[in-house]
Design a protein around this motif. Structure first.
Motif, PDB file in Angstrom:
ATOM      1  N   UNK A   1       0.793  -1.215   0.000  1.00 35.92           N
ATOM      2  CA  UNK A   1       0.000   0.000   0.000  1.00 35.92           C
ATOM      3  C   UNK A   1       0.827   1.266   0.000  1.00 35.92           C
ATOM      4  N   UNK A   2       0.405   2.215  -0.851  1.00 42.01           N
ATOM      5  CA  UNK A   2       0.957   3.570  -0.814  1.00 42.01           C
ATOM      6  C   UNK A   2      -0.149   4.526  -1.235  1.00 42.01           C
ATOM      7  N   UNK A   3      -0.306   5.573  -0.452  1.00 44.74           N
ATOM      8  CA  UNK A   3      -1.306   6.606  -0.718  1.00 44.74           C
ATOM      9  C   UNK A   3      -0.571   7.931  -0.871  1.00 44.74           C
ATOM     10  N   UNK A   4      -0.802   8.597  -1.987  1.00 42.70           N
ATOM     11  CA  UNK A   4      -0.157   9.883  -2.265  1.00 42.70           C
ATOM     12  C   UNK A   4      -1.230  10.916  -2.546  1.00 42.70           C
ATOM     13  N   UNK A   5      -1.066  12.114  -2.017  1.00 40.30           N
ATOM     14  CA  UNK A   5      -2.049  13.177  -2.217  1.00 40.30           C
ATOM     15  C   UNK A   5      -1.337  14.525  -2.240  1.00 40.30           C
ATOM     16  N   UNK A   6      -2.008  15.515  -2.802  1.00 41.44           N
ATOM     17  CA  UNK A   6      -1.378  16.824  -2.953  1.00 41.44           C
ATOM     18  C   UNK A   6      -1.203  17.545  -1.628  1.00 41.44           C
ATOM     19  N   UNK A   7      -1.938  17.144  -0.589  1.00 39.84           N
ATOM     20  CA  UNK A   7      -1.664  17.686   0.743  1.00 39.84           C
ATOM     21  C   UNK A   7      -2.121  16.681   1.799  1.00 39.84           C
ATOM     22  N   UNK A   8      -1.726  16.932   3.047  1.00 41.79           N
ATOM     23  CA  UNK A   8      -2.009  15.977   4.112  1.00 41.79           C
ATOM     24  C   UNK A   8      -3.493  15.901   4.431  1.00 41.79           C
ATOM     25  N   UNK A   9      -4.223  17.020   4.296  1.00 44.50           N
ATOM     26  CA  UNK A   9      -5.649  17.009   4.579  1.00 44.50           C
ATOM     27  C   UNK A   9      -6.384  16.023   3.678  1.00 44.50           C
ATOM     28  N   UNK A  10      -6.108  16.085   2.376  1.00 45.48           N
ATOM     29  CA  UNK A  10      -6.762  15.148   1.468  1.00 45.48           C
ATOM     30  C   UNK A  10      -6.290  13.731   1.736  1.00 45.48           C
ATOM     31  N   UNK A  11      -5.014  13.552   2.036  1.00 43.30           N
ATOM     32  CA  UNK A  11      -4.491  12.222   2.361  1.00 43.30           C
ATOM     33  C   UNK A  11      -5.299  11.601   3.491  1.00 43.30           C
ATOM     34  N   UNK A  12      -5.569  12.380   4.521  1.00 44.67           N
ATOM     35  CA  UNK A  12      -6.322  11.861   5.668  1.00 44.67           C
ATOM     36  C   UNK A  12      -7.779  11.585   5.299  1.00 44.67           C
ATOM     37  N   UNK A  13      -8.367  12.429   4.465  1.00 40.24           N
ATOM     38  CA  UNK A  13      -9.741  12.183   4.030  1.00 40.24           C
ATOM     39  C   UNK A  13      -9.853  10.890   3.229  1.00 40.24           C
ATOM     40  N   UNK A  14      -8.917  10.683   2.338  1.00 40.54           N
ATOM     41  CA  UNK A  14      -8.939   9.466   1.518  1.00 40.54           C
ATOM     42  C   UNK A  14      -8.786   8.241   2.401  1.00 40.54           C
ATOM     43  N   UNK A  15      -7.829   8.267   3.298  1.00 41.61           N
ATOM     44  CA  UNK A  15      -7.625   7.099   4.155  1.00 41.61           C
ATOM     45  C   UNK A  15      -8.854   6.821   5.017  1.00 41.61           C
ATOM     46  N   UNK A  16      -9.435   7.865   5.596  1.00 44.77           N
ATOM     47  CA  UNK A  16     -10.580   7.676   6.490  1.00 44.77           C
ATOM     48  C   UNK A  16     -11.820   7.168   5.751  1.00 44.77           C
TER      49      UNK A  16
END
Length: 266
Positions: A243-258
Protein backbone atom coordinates in the motif's frame (compact mmCIF):
# COMPACT_ATOMS: atom_id res chain seq x y z
CA UNK A 1 25.02 13.73 -10.19
CA UNK A 2 21.28 14.41 -10.51
CA UNK A 3 21.77 15.88 -13.98
CA UNK A 4 24.21 13.18 -15.04
CA UNK A 5 21.74 10.46 -14.17
CA UNK A 6 18.93 12.42 -15.85
CA UNK A 7 21.09 12.60 -18.96
CA UNK A 8 21.70 8.85 -18.84
CA UNK A 9 17.95 8.21 -18.59
CA UNK A 10 17.19 10.50 -21.53
CA UNK A 11 19.87 8.82 -23.65
CA UNK A 12 18.65 5.31 -22.87
CA UNK A 13 15.06 6.28 -23.71
CA UNK A 14 16.14 7.82 -27.01
CA UNK A 15 18.28 4.89 -28.09
CA UNK A 16 16.53 1.82 -26.65
CA UNK A 17 12.85 2.70 -26.22
CA UNK A 18 11.67 5.23 -28.79
CA UNK A 19 13.09 3.42 -31.87
CA UNK A 20 11.19 0.28 -30.79
CA UNK A 21 7.89 2.00 -29.96
CA UNK A 22 5.20 0.66 -32.31
CA UNK A 23 7.91 -1.36 -34.11
CA UNK A 24 8.04 -4.49 -31.94
CA UNK A 25 7.77 -7.86 -33.64
CA UNK A 26 5.58 -10.50 -31.99
CA UNK A 27 8.60 -12.52 -30.86
CA UNK A 28 9.98 -9.45 -29.06
CA UNK A 29 7.09 -9.48 -26.56
CA UNK A 30 6.92 -12.20 -23.89
CA UNK A 31 4.65 -12.95 -20.95
CA UNK A 32 6.55 -13.31 -17.67
CA UNK A 33 3.38 -14.33 -15.85
CA UNK A 34 -0.33 -14.05 -16.69
CA UNK A 35 -0.99 -10.42 -17.62
CA UNK A 36 2.62 -9.33 -17.05
CA UNK A 37 4.63 -8.78 -20.24
CA UNK A 38 8.24 -7.92 -20.97
CA UNK A 39 9.82 -6.78 -24.22
CA UNK A 40 13.27 -6.57 -25.73
CA UNK A 41 13.06 -2.84 -25.01
CA UNK A 42 12.74 -3.45 -21.25
CA UNK A 43 15.81 -5.66 -21.20
CA UNK A 44 17.95 -3.47 -23.43
CA UNK A 45 17.09 -0.33 -21.45
CA UNK A 46 17.75 -2.04 -18.10
CA UNK A 47 21.15 -3.29 -19.28
CA UNK A 48 22.13 0.21 -20.40
CA UNK A 49 20.87 1.87 -17.22
CA UNK A 50 22.62 -0.68 -15.01
CA UNK A 51 25.90 -0.18 -16.84
CA UNK A 52 25.56 3.60 -16.81
CA UNK A 53 24.67 3.88 -13.12
CA UNK A 54 27.53 1.55 -12.19
CA UNK A 55 29.88 3.79 -14.15
CA UNK A 56 28.56 7.05 -12.66
CA UNK A 57 28.40 5.72 -9.07
CA UNK A 58 31.16 3.11 -8.69
CA UNK A 59 30.33 0.42 -6.15
CA UNK A 60 26.58 1.04 -6.22
CA UNK A 61 23.99 -1.72 -6.26
CA UNK A 62 21.45 -1.61 -9.09
CA UNK A 63 18.17 -3.48 -8.64
CA UNK A 64 16.33 -3.54 -11.94
CA UNK A 65 12.85 -4.93 -12.40
CA UNK A 66 13.98 -7.63 -14.80
CA UNK A 67 17.05 -8.53 -12.73
CA UNK A 68 14.83 -8.95 -9.67
CA UNK A 69 12.43 -11.12 -11.65
CA UNK A 70 15.33 -13.39 -12.63
CA UNK A 71 16.86 -13.40 -9.12
CA UNK A 72 14.49 -12.25 -6.35
CA UNK A 73 17.29 -12.60 -3.78
CA UNK A 74 18.68 -9.28 -5.00
CA UNK A 75 15.79 -7.60 -3.17
CA UNK A 76 17.60 -8.37 0.07
CA UNK A 77 19.91 -5.47 -0.88
CA UNK A 78 17.11 -2.87 -0.66
CA UNK A 79 18.04 -1.97 2.91
CA UNK A 80 21.78 -1.58 2.25
CA UNK A 81 23.42 1.61 3.53
CA UNK A 82 25.54 2.12 0.43
CA UNK A 83 24.19 3.60 -2.80
CA UNK A 84 21.32 1.45 -4.08
CA UNK A 85 19.36 2.25 -7.22
CA UNK A 86 15.99 0.72 -8.11
CA UNK A 87 15.24 0.86 -11.83
CA UNK A 88 12.09 0.44 -13.87
CA UNK A 89 13.49 0.65 -17.40
CA UNK A 90 10.05 0.70 -19.01
CA UNK A 91 7.13 1.42 -16.70
CA UNK A 92 3.88 0.73 -18.51
CA UNK A 93 5.24 -2.13 -20.60
CA UNK A 94 1.74 -3.31 -21.57
CA UNK A 95 0.96 0.17 -22.89
CA UNK A 96 4.25 0.27 -24.80
CA UNK A 97 3.67 -3.15 -26.34
CA UNK A 98 0.16 -2.14 -27.39
CA UNK A 99 1.35 1.13 -28.93
CA UNK A 100 -0.19 3.34 -26.25
CA UNK A 101 1.81 6.43 -25.24
CA UNK A 102 1.69 6.10 -21.45
CA UNK A 103 5.09 4.68 -20.57
CA UNK A 104 8.04 6.04 -18.60
CA UNK A 105 11.50 5.36 -17.21
CA UNK A 106 11.85 5.47 -13.43
CA UNK A 107 14.90 5.42 -11.18
CA UNK A 108 15.31 6.03 -7.45
CA UNK A 109 18.35 6.07 -5.21
CA UNK A 110 17.84 4.49 -1.80
CA UNK A 111 19.62 4.72 1.51
CA UNK A 112 18.59 2.01 3.97
CA UNK A 113 15.48 1.47 1.86
CA UNK A 114 14.43 5.12 1.93
CA UNK A 115 14.28 7.10 -1.35
CA UNK A 116 16.79 9.98 -1.34
CA UNK A 117 16.76 10.87 -5.06
CA UNK A 118 14.27 10.19 -7.84
CA UNK A 119 13.78 10.50 -11.57
CA UNK A 120 10.67 9.89 -13.71
CA UNK A 121 10.95 10.47 -17.45
CA UNK A 122 8.04 10.64 -19.88
CA UNK A 123 10.00 9.48 -22.91
CA UNK A 124 7.48 10.50 -25.57
CA UNK A 125 6.66 13.86 -24.02
CA UNK A 126 10.31 14.34 -23.06
CA UNK A 127 9.40 15.56 -19.57
CA UNK A 128 11.81 14.79 -16.73
CA UNK A 129 10.82 15.07 -13.06
CA UNK A 130 13.70 15.03 -10.56
CA UNK A 131 13.81 15.20 -6.78
CA UNK A 132 16.42 15.01 -4.06
CA UNK A 133 15.67 14.67 -0.36
CA UNK A 134 15.62 18.18 1.06
CA UNK A 135 16.10 19.76 -2.38
CA UNK A 136 12.57 19.93 -3.76
CA UNK A 137 10.97 18.52 -6.89
CA UNK A 138 11.75 19.90 -10.32
CA UNK A 139 9.98 19.32 -13.64
CA UNK A 140 12.09 20.37 -16.62
CA UNK A 141 13.94 22.90 -14.48
CA UNK A 142 10.83 24.42 -12.87
CA UNK A 143 10.23 23.79 -9.18
CA UNK A 144 6.96 22.00 -8.44
CA UNK A 145 4.94 23.18 -5.46
CA UNK A 146 1.64 21.39 -4.99
CA UNK A 147 -1.31 23.51 -3.93
CA UNK A 148 -4.21 23.02 -1.56
CA UNK A 149 -6.41 20.05 -2.37
CA UNK A 150 -10.18 20.23 -2.85
CA UNK A 151 -12.50 18.31 -0.50
CA UNK A 152 -12.76 14.60 -1.20
CA UNK A 153 -16.06 14.89 -3.10
CA UNK A 154 -14.36 17.14 -5.66
CA UNK A 155 -10.96 15.43 -5.63
CA UNK A 156 -9.76 13.64 -8.74
CA UNK A 157 -8.32 10.29 -7.79
CA UNK A 158 -7.06 6.99 -9.15
CA UNK A 159 -7.38 3.97 -6.88
CA UNK A 160 -5.89 0.66 -7.99
CA UNK A 161 -7.70 -2.11 -6.11
CA UNK A 162 -6.59 -5.19 -8.05
CA UNK A 163 -4.22 -6.41 -5.33
CA UNK A 164 -6.27 -5.24 -2.33
CA UNK A 165 -7.60 -8.01 -0.11
CA UNK A 166 -11.29 -8.68 -0.22
CA UNK A 167 -13.70 -7.65 1.22
CA UNK A 168 -11.79 -4.34 1.41
CA UNK A 169 -11.51 -4.20 -2.38
CA UNK A 170 -15.27 -4.48 -2.77
CA UNK A 171 -15.87 -1.84 -0.11
CA UNK A 172 -13.44 0.59 -1.72
CA UNK A 173 -14.90 0.02 -5.17
CA UNK A 174 -18.35 0.72 -3.74
CA UNK A 175 -17.11 4.14 -2.58
CA UNK A 176 -15.81 5.36 -5.93
CA UNK A 177 -18.73 7.77 -6.04
CA UNK A 178 -17.21 9.60 -3.06
CA UNK A 179 -14.59 11.19 -5.34
CA UNK A 180 -14.04 12.01 -9.01
CA UNK A 181 -12.66 8.73 -10.32
CA UNK A 182 -10.27 9.55 -13.17
CA UNK A 183 -8.75 6.07 -13.37
CA UNK A 184 -5.14 5.03 -13.83
CA UNK A 185 -3.06 5.25 -16.98
CA UNK A 186 -1.73 1.75 -16.07
CA UNK A 187 1.66 3.41 -15.76
CA UNK A 188 2.65 4.55 -12.27
CA UNK A 189 5.18 6.97 -13.72
CA UNK A 190 2.53 8.77 -15.75
CA UNK A 191 0.13 8.73 -12.80
CA UNK A 192 2.70 10.44 -10.56
CA UNK A 193 3.45 12.97 -13.28
CA UNK A 194 -0.29 13.71 -13.52
CA UNK A 195 -0.35 14.40 -9.78
CA UNK A 196 2.66 16.70 -10.02
CA UNK A 197 1.05 18.46 -13.00
CA UNK A 198 -2.27 19.08 -11.28
CA UNK A 199 -4.40 16.62 -13.26
CA UNK A 200 -4.85 14.24 -10.30
CA UNK A 201 -5.26 14.97 -6.59
CA UNK A 202 -4.55 11.56 -5.09
CA UNK A 203 -3.28 8.09 -6.01
CA UNK A 204 -3.79 4.81 -4.19
CA UNK A 205 -1.96 1.56 -4.98
CA UNK A 206 -1.81 -1.66 -3.03
CA UNK A 207 1.00 -3.62 -4.72
CA UNK A 208 4.13 -1.55 -4.15
CA UNK A 209 7.08 -2.93 -6.06
CA UNK A 210 10.02 -0.66 -5.14
CA UNK A 211 10.84 0.51 -8.68
CA UNK A 212 7.18 1.45 -9.24
CA UNK A 213 6.78 3.75 -6.24
CA UNK A 214 10.09 4.81 -4.70
CA UNK A 215 10.55 7.54 -7.33
CA UNK A 216 6.99 8.88 -7.14
CA UNK A 217 6.83 8.88 -3.36
CA UNK A 218 9.86 11.16 -3.07
CA UNK A 219 8.72 13.42 -5.90
CA UNK A 220 5.36 13.95 -4.18
CA UNK A 221 6.90 14.55 -0.75
CA UNK A 222 9.46 17.03 -2.03
CA UNK A 223 6.72 18.92 -3.93
CA UNK A 224 4.85 19.52 -0.66
CA UNK A 225 2.39 16.63 -0.86
CA UNK A 226 2.10 13.56 1.30
CA UNK A 227 3.07 10.06 0.23
CA UNK A 228 3.09 7.27 2.78
CA UNK A 229 1.94 3.79 3.59
CA UNK A 230 -1.83 3.83 4.24
CA UNK A 231 -1.19 3.16 7.93
CA UNK A 232 0.83 6.39 8.09
CA UNK A 233 4.36 4.96 8.02
CA UNK A 234 6.93 6.57 5.74
CA UNK A 235 7.37 4.81 2.42
CA UNK A 236 10.45 2.62 2.76
CA UNK A 237 11.20 -0.12 0.25
CA UNK A 238 10.98 -3.65 1.62
CA UNK A 239 9.77 -7.04 0.49
CA UNK A 240 6.59 -7.32 2.57
CA UNK A 241 4.80 -3.98 3.12
CA UNK A 242 1.84 -3.16 0.93
CA UNK A 243 0.00 0.00 0.00
CA UNK A 244 0.96 3.57 -0.81
CA UNK A 245 -1.31 6.61 -0.72
CA UNK A 246 -0.16 9.88 -2.27
CA UNK A 247 -2.05 13.18 -2.22
CA UNK A 248 -1.38 16.82 -2.95
CA UNK A 249 -1.66 17.69 0.74
CA UNK A 250 -2.01 15.98 4.11
CA UNK A 251 -5.65 17.01 4.58
CA UNK A 252 -6.76 15.15 1.47
CA UNK A 253 -4.49 12.22 2.36
CA UNK A 254 -6.32 11.86 5.67
CA UNK A 255 -9.74 12.18 4.03
CA UNK A 256 -8.94 9.47 1.52
CA UNK A 257 -7.62 7.10 4.15
CA UNK A 258 -10.58 7.68 6.49
CA UNK A 259 -13.21 7.27 3.77
CA UNK A 260 -11.74 4.65 1.45
CA UNK A 261 -9.69 2.56 3.87
CA UNK A 262 -11.62 2.80 7.17
CA UNK A 263 -10.41 -0.63 8.28
CA UNK A 264 -6.98 0.90 8.91
CA UNK A 265 -8.32 3.20 11.62
CA UNK A 266 -7.18 6.78 12.24
Amino acid sequence: MLEQIAGLIRDVAETELLPRFRHLADHEIEEKSPGDVVTVADRAAEDRLTEGLSRLVPGCTVIGEEAAHADPAILDRLADEGPVFVVDPLDGTANFAAGRPEFAVMVAQLRCGRPVAAWIYDALGRHMAVAEAGGGTWLEGVRVRLGKAPPLAEARGAAQTRFLDQPWRDRLDARRGDFVDVGSTLCAGHDYLRLLGGQVDFLLYWRTLPWDHAPGSLLVQEAGGKSARPDGRDFICDRTSRGILSAVDESLWRQVRANLLPHLGN
